[in-house]
Write an enzyme that holds these catalytic residues in place. Structure first.
Site, PDB file in Angstrom:
ATOM      1  N   HIS A  59       0.808  -1.223   0.000  1.00 20.93           N
ATOM      2  CA  HIS A  59       0.000   0.000   0.000  1.00 20.93           C
ATOM      3  C   HIS A  59       0.841   1.272   0.000  1.00 20.93           C
ATOM      4  CE1 HIS A  59       0.573  -0.144   4.434  1.00 20.93           C
ATOM      5  NE2 HIS A  59       0.338   1.146   4.393  1.00 20.93           N
ATOM      6  N   LYS A  63       5.920   5.444  -1.700  1.00 18.07           N
ATOM      7  CA  LYS A  63       6.868   6.236  -0.907  1.00 18.07           C
ATOM      8  C   LYS A  63       8.305   6.034  -1.370  1.00 18.07           C
ATOM      9  CE  LYS A  63       3.991   6.851   3.153  1.00 18.07           C
ATOM     10  NZ  LYS A  63       3.753   6.555   4.582  1.00 18.07           N
ATOM     11  N   HIS A 114      -6.084   4.090  -0.965  1.00 17.46           N
ATOM     12  CA  HIS A 114      -5.972   3.685   0.437  1.00 17.46           C
ATOM     13  C   HIS A 114      -5.932   4.849   1.428  1.00 17.46           C
ATOM     14  CE1 HIS A 114      -1.563   4.416   0.095  1.00 17.46           C
ATOM     15  NE2 HIS A 114      -1.559   4.406   1.422  1.00 17.46           N
ATOM     16  N   HIS A 115      -5.990   6.084   0.939  1.00 15.86           N
ATOM     17  CA  HIS A 115      -6.146   7.236   1.833  1.00 15.86           C
ATOM     18  C   HIS A 115      -7.465   7.967   1.593  1.00 15.86           C
ATOM     19  CE1 HIS A 115      -2.549   7.338   4.253  1.00 15.86           C
ATOM     20  NE2 HIS A 115      -1.801   7.109   3.194  1.00 15.86           N
ATOM     21  N   ASP A 143      -4.112   1.032   8.479  1.00 20.44           N
ATOM     22  CA  ASP A 143      -2.969   1.927   8.297  1.00 20.44           C
ATOM     23  C   ASP A 143      -2.993   3.028   9.353  1.00 20.44           C
ATOM     24  OD1 ASP A 143      -0.750   3.163   7.102  1.00 20.44           O
ATOM     25  OD2 ASP A 143      -1.976   4.222   5.621  1.00 20.44           O
TER      26      ASP A 143
END
Length: 216
Positions: A59, A63, A114-115, A143
């Protein structure tokens, strides 16, 4: 069932993450464990849980494209840095879409979302409700839960309780499933041995090391 291509891509990308930031990889591993634990309590089984673990394990892959000056900042991000950090969801989807494998392309959609939050307050697209994929909603809550429970250089870990609960969002499994409250989700997570097991095997983010890691 996961394709051999999807498994190979995940293993390779996780290896790169481990070289770049062991803390990032450990966080993803814990979120994967928690997502499966929560998914089981919500009635998911078999291949659904296998895919949920796969997606959760990737996920935060975006980054890898975030500079160390932001990813490793030992204090809160300023508004410009935070906008840059938010791009990691889109970066992750871009990385995972560089394949014709259907599993990885679906994983890319989950990573992109996912955010996103049920109430539309998330990013990058401000999706709300059932427009957000079920797996993305589960991973999102796990998360946030893991991030709140970890030690960071600018905050102590939140304990299970009202403060932690108020920082998480409720999730929903779809029109045919009952609404699952934030409190129920957090109690389910806290009641499992998964978080304790994760601490014993992947403790670096939670047990108070001062290695910087800035973003939620």
């Amino acid at each position: 069932m996961l394709s051999s291509t999807a498994i190979s891509v995940r293993v390779c990308l996780n290896a790169v993450e481990g070289l770049r930031s062991p803390r990032l990889l450990n966080h993803e591993s814990r979120v994967a464990d928690l997502s499966v634990a929560l998914g089981e309590r919500m009635g998911l089984a078999g291949g659904h849980l296998q895919f949920l673990r796969h997606a959760a394990s990737l996920h935060d892959i975006g980054k890898l494209a975030i500079p160390d000056s932001i990813l490793g900042k030992p204090s809160r991000l300023d508004p410009e840095e935070w906008l840059h950090m938010q791009q990691h969801a889109d970066f992750g989807a871009q990385i995972l879409r560089n394949t014709d494998d259907a599993t990885m392309r679906h994983t890319a959609d989950i990573v992109l979302q996912h955010h996103e939050f049920w109430d539309g307050s998330g990013y990058p697209a401000g999706l709300r409700g059932d427009a957000i994929l079920r797996e993305a909603r589960i991973i999102n809550l796990c998360d946030v839960y893991d991030a709140l429970r970890e030690h960071r250089s600018y905050k102590a870990p939140f304990r299970m309780g009202r403060r932690c609960e108020s920082s998480c969002k409720a999730i929903h499994l779809g029109d045919r499933a009952p609404r699952v409250s934030t409190q129920t989700c957090l109690l389910s997570l806290n009641a499992t041995t998964t978080f304790s097991a994760a601490l014993s095997t992947r403790p670096d983010e939670v047990l108070g090391t001062e290695t910087p890691y800035s973003a939620l």
